[in-house]
Design a protein around this motif. Structure first.
Motif, PDB file in Angstrom:
ATOM      1  N   UNK A  35      40.329   2.381  -2.554  1.00 25.69           N
ATOM      2  CA  UNK A  35      39.299   1.299  -2.559  1.00 25.69           C
ATOM      3  C   UNK A  35      39.546   0.127  -1.767  1.00 25.69           C
ATOM      4  N   UNK A  36      40.588  -0.350  -1.308  1.00 23.64           N
ATOM      5  CA  UNK A  36      40.613  -1.217  -0.285  1.00 23.64           C
ATOM      6  C   UNK A  36      40.104  -1.008   0.972  1.00 23.64           C
ATOM      7  N   UNK A  37      40.527   0.475   1.079  1.00 22.87           N
ATOM      8  CA  UNK A  37      39.854   1.074   2.613  1.00 22.87           C
ATOM      9  C   UNK A  37      38.516   1.172   2.332  1.00 22.87           C
ATOM     10  N   UNK A  38      37.624   1.384   1.323  1.00 23.56           N
ATOM     11  CA  UNK A  38      36.370   1.828   1.130  1.00 23.56           C
ATOM     12  C   UNK A  38      35.642   0.414   1.472  1.00 23.56           C
ATOM     13  N   UNK A  39      36.301  -0.461   0.638  1.00 21.02           N
ATOM     14  CA  UNK A  39      35.668  -1.851   0.821  1.00 21.02           C
ATOM     15  C   UNK A  39      35.226  -2.319   2.242  1.00 21.02           C
ATOM     16  N   UNK A  40      36.176  -1.843   3.069  1.00 19.61           N
ATOM     17  CA  UNK A  40      35.798  -2.238   4.384  1.00 19.61           C
ATOM     18  C   UNK A  40      34.612  -1.677   5.256  1.00 19.61           C
ATOM     19  N   UNK A  41      34.177  -0.523   4.620  1.00 16.00           N
ATOM     20  CA  UNK A  41      33.029   0.248   5.205  1.00 16.00           C
ATOM     21  C   UNK A  41      31.804  -0.523   5.073  1.00 16.00           C
ATOM     22  N   UNK A  42      31.099  -0.350   6.236  1.00 15.01           N
ATOM     23  CA  UNK A  42      29.688  -0.965   6.070  1.00 15.01           C
ATOM     24  C   UNK A  42      28.767  -0.092   5.075  1.00 15.01           C
ATOM     25  N   UNK A  43      29.454   0.919   4.589  1.00 17.09           N
ATOM     26  CA  UNK A  43      28.327   1.658   3.833  1.00 17.09           C
ATOM     27  C   UNK A  43      28.755   1.308   2.267  1.00 17.09           C
ATOM     28  N   UNK A  44      29.794   0.418   2.048  1.00 18.07           N
ATOM     29  CA  UNK A  44      30.284   0.301   0.767  1.00 18.07           C
ATOM     30  C   UNK A  44      29.385  -0.263   0.066  1.00 18.07           C
ATOM     31  N   UNK A  45      28.545  -1.529   0.245  1.00 13.00           N
ATOM     32  CA  UNK A  45      27.494  -2.068  -0.838  1.00 13.00           C
ATOM     33  C   UNK A  45      26.536  -1.017  -0.938  1.00 13.00           C
ATOM     34  N   UNK A  46      25.820  -0.389  -0.189  1.00 12.95           N
ATOM     35  CA  UNK A  46      24.716   0.744  -0.632  1.00 12.95           C
ATOM     36  C   UNK A  46      25.550   1.730  -1.659  1.00 12.95           C
ATOM     37  N   UNK A  47      26.457   2.113  -1.275  1.00 15.80           N
ATOM     38  CA  UNK A  47      27.334   2.960  -2.154  1.00 15.80           C
ATOM     39  C   UNK A  47      27.629   2.586  -3.507  1.00 15.80           C
ATOM     40  N   UNK A  48      27.969   1.368  -3.675  1.00 12.30           N
ATOM     41  CA  UNK A  48      28.354   0.649  -4.874  1.00 12.30           C
ATOM     42  C   UNK A  48      26.945   0.550  -5.898  1.00 12.30           C
TER      43      UNK A  48
END
Length: 226
Positions: free
Chosen positions: A27-40
């Motif tokens: 999750x810590x890695x995923x949060x840094x992705x620019x795609x995280x907000x649309x994904x969540x």
């Protein structure tokens, strides 16, 4: 990425420390992705598991909690969030998830109210607080309470209208939670009451005291919180 994120959130709910630790690192890695907000946002609107939807709402709120965080999002992403969270709240059947989404709405409103870029917010609250549907009535008043808890300063210009909404909500004899959320909203806003609103507030004090007395007989802890 949404499917991957949902899998991570699901493993965070597994009663196994090793699985949780591994998922936490992912999750810590995923949060840094620019795609995280649309994904969540996608997970919040599509997951079949209530706990995962709740987790997604909490995560999204944390990612936009500060104004600086919100402003880093593109205009399109901000607009998508504004448009979707009100609709997601209406279609949500689980109360813990509705509360998490309501708190998210309050946070977004805190960022948007000063610039008047989210007129749908007040339209939504007013419509639902005045709705004859008991569930919509309660949802509308909870959203208002959640927003007042985080955005009282931003709501100050609308104080007269808020007091009117809360006064009307306190007349709901069928749902004590609507009355409770109305009192909570007023409590969050009372520091901003000035001479213009003083007469309004004084007029509802007897009603407010009577409701708290009624709440004591229903739920003493709720009455204490009010």
């Amino acid at each position: 990425m949404a499917e991957q994120l949902e899998s991570i959130l699901a493993r965070l709910l597994v009663p196994d420390n090793n699985v949780i630790q591994e998922a936490t690192q992912q999750l810590k890695v995923a949060i840094k992705s620019p795609e995280f907000i649309p994904a969540v946002c996608t997970v919040l609107g599509s997951s079949q598991q209530a706990q995962i939807r709740q987790y997604a709402a909490v995560l999204l709120r944390r990612r936009v909690l500060k104004g600086a965080q919100w402003r880093t999002l593109s205009v399109d992403v901000q607009q998508s969030i504004r448009q979707n969270i009100l609709q997601l709240l209406l279609q949500e059947s689980e109360k813990p998830v509705r509360k998490a989404i309501s708190q998210l709405i309050g946070t977004v409103a805190k960022h948007e109210l000063p610039t008047n870029t989210w007129p749908e917010f007040f339209q939504f609250v007013t419509q639902h607080v005045q709705s004859p549907d008991p569930q919509h009535h309660e949802v509308g008043m909870y959203v208002m309470s959640a927003t007042a808890s985080t955005a009282s300063c931003q709501l100050q210009p609308h104080l007269v209208e808020l007091i009117q909404l809360c006064t009307a909500a306190m007349d709901d004899e069928q749902n004590h939670m609507v009355q409770f959320y109305a009192i909570k909203t007023l409590t969050y806003m009372v520091a901003f009451v000035g001479t213009q609103e003083q007469a309004q507030v004084q007029a509802i004090v007897p009603k407010l005291i009577a409701i708290i007395g009624k709440l004591v007989s229903i739920d003493e802890d709720l009455a204490t919180e009010a």
